[in-house]
Design a protein around this motif. Structure first.
Motif, PDB file in Angstrom:
ATOM      1  N   LYS A  11       8.227   2.765 -15.989  1.00  0.00           N
ATOM      2  CA  LYS A  11       8.072   1.584 -15.384  1.00  0.00           C
ATOM      3  C   LYS A  11       6.756   1.235 -14.575  1.00  0.00           C
ATOM      4  O   LYS A  11       6.079   2.403 -14.223  1.00  0.00           O
ATOM      5  N   LYS A  12       6.068   0.088 -14.691  1.00  0.00           N
ATOM      6  CA  LYS A  12       5.148  -0.160 -14.372  1.00  0.00           C
ATOM      7  C   LYS A  12       4.541   0.164 -12.860  1.00  0.00           C
ATOM      8  O   LYS A  12       5.390  -0.147 -12.068  1.00  0.00           O
ATOM      9  N   PHE A  13       3.352   0.669 -12.704  1.00  0.00           N
ATOM     10  CA  PHE A  13       3.099   0.919 -11.286  1.00  0.00           C
ATOM     11  C   PHE A  13       1.593   0.615 -10.897  1.00  0.00           C
ATOM     12  O   PHE A  13       1.072  -0.048 -12.116  1.00  0.00           O
ATOM     13  N   GLY A  14       1.152   0.568  -9.785  1.00  0.00           N
ATOM     14  CA  GLY A  14      -0.242   0.254  -9.542  1.00  0.00           C
ATOM     15  C   GLY A  14      -0.696  -1.101  -9.663  1.00  0.00           C
ATOM     16  O   GLY A  14      -0.102  -2.045  -9.618  1.00  0.00           O
ATOM     17  N   TYR A  15      -1.773  -1.001 -10.334  1.00  0.00           N
ATOM     18  CA  TYR A  15      -2.404  -2.397 -11.029  1.00  0.00           C
ATOM     19  C   TYR A  15      -1.872  -3.067 -12.184  1.00  0.00           C
ATOM     20  O   TYR A  15      -1.957  -4.154 -12.517  1.00  0.00           O
ATOM     21  N   SER A  16      -0.979  -2.189 -12.913  1.00  0.00           N
ATOM     22  CA  SER A  16      -0.102  -2.835 -13.790  1.00  0.00           C
ATOM     23  C   SER A  16       0.823  -3.635 -13.516  1.00  0.00           C
ATOM     24  O   SER A  16       1.344  -4.655 -14.210  1.00  0.00           O
ATOM     25  N   ARG A  17       1.641  -3.394 -12.306  1.00  0.00           N
ATOM     26  CA  ARG A  17       2.280  -4.504 -11.843  1.00  0.00           C
ATOM     27  C   ARG A  17       1.938  -6.085 -11.748  1.00  0.00           C
ATOM     28  O   ARG A  17       0.982  -6.000 -11.248  1.00  0.00           O
ATOM     29  N   SER A  18       2.895  -6.940 -11.946  1.00  0.00           N
ATOM     30  CA  SER A  18       2.382  -8.407 -11.949  1.00  0.00           C
ATOM     31  C   SER A  18       2.325  -8.617 -10.234  1.00  0.00           C
ATOM     32  O   SER A  18       1.655  -9.642  -9.960  1.00  0.00           O
ATOM     33  N   SER A 187      19.251  13.247 -23.132  1.00  0.00           N
ATOM     34  CA  SER A 187      19.454  12.091 -21.951  1.00  0.00           C
ATOM     35  C   SER A 187      20.074  11.023 -22.503  1.00  0.00           C
ATOM     36  O   SER A 187      20.072  10.790 -23.742  1.00  0.00           O
ATOM     37  N   VAL A 188      20.891  10.211 -21.585  1.00  0.00           N
ATOM     38  CA  VAL A 188      21.114   9.000 -21.960  1.00  0.00           C
ATOM     39  C   VAL A 188      20.627   8.055 -21.105  1.00  0.00           C
ATOM     40  O   VAL A 188      20.719   8.442 -19.675  1.00  0.00           O
ATOM     41  N   LEU A 189      20.563   6.699 -21.179  1.00  0.00           N
ATOM     42  CA  LEU A 189      19.778   5.895 -20.547  1.00  0.00           C
ATOM     43  C   LEU A 189      20.886   4.769 -20.175  1.00  0.00           C
ATOM     44  O   LEU A 189      21.186   4.103 -20.979  1.00  0.00           O
ATOM     45  N   TYR A 190      21.560   4.872 -19.027  1.00  0.00           N
ATOM     46  CA  TYR A 190      22.487   3.850 -18.504  1.00  0.00           C
ATOM     47  C   TYR A 190      21.974   2.834 -17.793  1.00  0.00           C
ATOM     48  O   TYR A 190      21.795   2.964 -16.555  1.00  0.00           O
ATOM     49  N   ALA A 191      22.054   1.402 -18.096  1.00  0.00           N
ATOM     50  CA  ALA A 191      21.176   0.418 -17.563  1.00  0.00           C
ATOM     51  C   ALA A 191      21.798  -0.732 -17.496  1.00  0.00           C
ATOM     52  O   ALA A 191      21.454  -1.654 -18.365  1.00  0.00           O
ATOM     53  N   PRO A 192      22.932  -1.010 -16.952  1.00  0.00           N
ATOM     54  CA  PRO A 192      23.602  -2.348 -16.988  1.00  0.00           C
ATOM     55  C   PRO A 192      22.943  -3.499 -16.502  1.00  0.00           C
ATOM     56  O   PRO A 192      22.935  -4.509 -17.033  1.00  0.00           O
ATOM     57  N   ASP A 193      21.724  -3.347 -15.833  1.00  0.00           N
ATOM     58  CA  ASP A 193      20.979  -4.564 -15.528  1.00  0.00           C
ATOM     59  C   ASP A 193      19.550  -4.525 -16.135  1.00  0.00           C
ATOM     60  O   ASP A 193      18.360  -4.945 -15.748  1.00  0.00           O
ATOM     61  N   LEU A 194      19.413  -4.126 -17.134  1.00  0.00           N
ATOM     62  CA  LEU A 194      18.076  -3.679 -18.081  1.00  0.00           C
ATOM     63  C   LEU A 194      17.264  -4.893 -18.249  1.00  0.00           C
ATOM     64  O   LEU A 194      16.099  -4.973 -17.942  1.00  0.00           O
ATOM     65  N   SER A 195      18.161  -6.012 -18.693  1.00  0.00           N
ATOM     66  CA  SER A 195      17.208  -7.135 -18.665  1.00  0.00           C
ATOM     67  C   SER A 195      16.478  -7.725 -17.455  1.00  0.00           C
ATOM     68  O   SER A 195      15.457  -8.378 -17.252  1.00  0.00           O
ATOM     69  N   GLU A 196      17.438  -7.738 -16.462  1.00  0.00           N
ATOM     70  CA  GLU A 196      16.997  -8.076 -14.869  1.00  0.00           C
ATOM     71  C   GLU A 196      15.850  -7.210 -14.485  1.00  0.00           C
ATOM     72  O   GLU A 196      14.667  -7.690 -14.061  1.00  0.00           O
ATOM     73  N   TYR A 197      15.941  -5.916 -14.741  1.00  0.00           N
ATOM     74  CA  TYR A 197      15.044  -4.976 -14.166  1.00  0.00           C
ATOM     75  C   TYR A 197      13.564  -5.010 -15.066  1.00  0.00           C
ATOM     76  O   TYR A 197      12.722  -4.945 -14.496  1.00  0.00           O
ATOM     77  N   ASN A 198      13.837  -5.167 -16.297  1.00  0.00           N
ATOM     78  CA  ASN A 198      12.603  -5.262 -17.138  1.00  0.00           C
ATOM     79  C   ASN A 198      11.733  -6.462 -16.767  1.00  0.00           C
ATOM     80  O   ASN A 198      10.459  -6.595 -16.677  1.00  0.00           O
ATOM     81  N   GLY A 199      12.512  -7.658 -16.257  1.00  0.00           N
ATOM     82  CA  GLY A 199      11.651  -8.791 -16.034  1.00  0.00           C
ATOM     83  C   GLY A 199      11.190  -8.672 -14.609  1.00  0.00           C
ATOM     84  O   GLY A 199      10.144  -9.419 -14.434  1.00  0.00           O
ATOM     85  N   GLU A 200      11.652  -8.099 -13.858  1.00  0.00           N
ATOM     86  CA  GLU A 200      10.894  -7.911 -12.536  1.00  0.00           C
ATOM     87  C   GLU A 200       9.879  -6.680 -12.349  1.00  0.00           C
ATOM     88  O   GLU A 200       8.836  -6.905 -11.952  1.00  0.00           O
ATOM     89  N   ARG A 201      10.348  -5.756 -13.090  1.00  0.00           N
ATOM     90  CA  ARG A 201       9.280  -4.440 -13.058  1.00  0.00           C
ATOM     91  C   ARG A 201       8.510  -4.272 -14.363  1.00  0.00           C
ATOM     92  O   ARG A 201       7.397  -4.071 -14.268  1.00  0.00           O
ATOM     93  N   GLY A 202       9.131  -4.273 -15.416  1.00  0.00           N
ATOM     94  CA  GLY A 202       8.454  -4.253 -16.728  1.00  0.00           C
ATOM     95  C   GLY A 202       8.096  -2.381 -16.990  1.00  0.00           C
ATOM     96  O   GLY A 202       8.331  -1.589 -16.167  1.00  0.00           O
ATOM     97  N   PHE A 203       8.034  -2.615 -18.308  1.00  0.00           N
ATOM     98  CA  PHE A 203       7.909  -0.811 -18.699  1.00  0.00           C
ATOM     99  C   PHE A 203       6.555  -0.849 -19.500  1.00  0.00           C
ATOM    100  O   PHE A 203       6.023  -2.063 -20.247  1.00  0.00           O
ATOM    101  N   TYR A 204       5.820   0.367 -19.690  1.00  0.00           N
ATOM    102  CA  TYR A 204       4.830   0.322 -20.555  1.00  0.00           C
ATOM    103  C   TYR A 204       4.931   0.567 -22.125  1.00  0.00           C
ATOM    104  O   TYR A 204       4.250   0.193 -22.903  1.00  0.00           O
ATOM    105  N   PHE A 205       6.181   0.783 -22.404  1.00  0.00           N
ATOM    106  CA  PHE A 205       6.763   0.930 -23.797  1.00  0.00           C
ATOM    107  C   PHE A 205       7.856   0.146 -23.881  1.00  0.00           C
ATOM    108  O   PHE A 205       8.555   0.073 -22.936  1.00  0.00           O
ATOM    109  N   GLU A 206       8.308  -0.021 -25.021  1.00  0.00           N
ATOM    110  CA  GLU A 206      10.041  -0.456 -25.152  1.00  0.00           C
ATOM    111  C   GLU A 206      10.805   0.507 -24.628  1.00  0.00           C
ATOM    112  O   GLU A 206      10.726   1.695 -24.926  1.00  0.00           O
ATOM    113  N   TYR A 207      11.868  -0.011 -24.003  1.00  0.00           N
ATOM    114  CA  TYR A 207      12.715   0.931 -23.231  1.00  0.00           C
ATOM    115  C   TYR A 207      13.639   2.054 -23.881  1.00  0.00           C
ATOM    116  O   TYR A 207      13.479   2.817 -23.442  1.00  0.00           O
TER     117      TYR A 207
END
Length: 259
Positions: A11-18, A187-207
């Protein structure tokens, strides 16, 4: 030298965050920073607001401990002595990160996981260790009827120690996926709120690039994904090459030589 508390690039951090303050001097005074793989140098340069030539790909020194056979043996013995009921079980580590802004309002949505249903769906071969992010204070109690199958390891300081006895990691947006991959755990990524979280924080690559198994958004699909985890070794190796290729037990030596 900024050695940072996480690794990889999730997930984006530092100056990468909007939401970052563009004129802030935070991060900009580093002489050097280190990364776990050459492929993510540009990510850290952007996040820290410094030139890419100041980002040194040497690995992450604290991960050298994951290659220490004696430490691993001692840790495995300690954890099984702590909870003997884990012996002989396949172990799922459920370790989600927090929601909220910081330690003051951190939480994990209670309706995301019905632990009783997950235990039933996994079957008698499995046990579940729960390790919430330390910011989360209101941790749900484990129902009495599940006390021999579900175990709260919130008192363990180092989640990496628990990875030594983990068969499958279930998380969402936590950088523990990188240490987990170093140990070749699925590993398994369990993310019921993926679209919401991605919209707020964002990732460097596709989830879905962060999962060495499956991405799951509904609990009804979680047990199946856990049981199937580990079948795609090519995906795991691709993941490791991109994010943790220099975490090989010799990061401390390279750090000293480079810095």
């Amino acid at each position: 030298v900024q050695v940072w508390h996480a690794m990889g690039a999730f997930k984006k951090f530092g100056y990468s965050r909007s939401s970052a303050e563009k004129n802030s001097l935070t991060h900009k005074n580093y002489t050097e920073a280190i990364v776990s793989s050459p492929e993510i140098k540009s990510v850290y340069a952007q996040a820290f607001g410094i030139d890419e030539n100041r980002i040194k790909p040497v690995g992450v020194p604290r991960t050298d401990l994951l290659f220490d056979a004696e430490y691993r043996k001692e840790t495995v013995c300690r954890l099984f002595e702590k909870q003997p009921k884990l012996k002989g079980k396949k172990i799922c580590l459920f370790a989600p990160t927090f929601r909220g802004n910081n330690v003051n309002d951190a939480y994990y949505p209670a309706d995301f996981l019905d632990i009783a249903k997950l235990v039933q769906a996994l079957g008698d071969d499995w046990a579940i260790i729960i390790k919430y992010h330390p910011f989360i204070k209101n941790v749900p109690e484990i129902p009495e009827g599940l006390a021999d199958r579900v175990f709260d390891f919130g008192d363990e300081r180092e989640i990496n120690d628990i990875l030594f006895i983990t068969d499958v990691l279930v998380t969402d947006y936590s950088s523990v996926i990188f240490e987990n991959a170093i140990l070749n755990n699925p590993s398994v990524l369990y993310a019921p709120d993926l679209s919401e979280y991605n919209g707020e924080r964002g990732f460097y690559f596709e989830y879905d690039a962060y999962s060495c198994g499956q991405v799951v958004e509904k609990q009804e699909n979680l047990a199946k994904a856990i049981k199937e985890a580990g079948n795609d070794t090519d995906k795991l190796e691709t993941f490791k090459k991109r994010f943790v290729s220099l975490c090989d037990g010799h990061s401390s030596r390279r750090f000293v030589e480079e810095i």
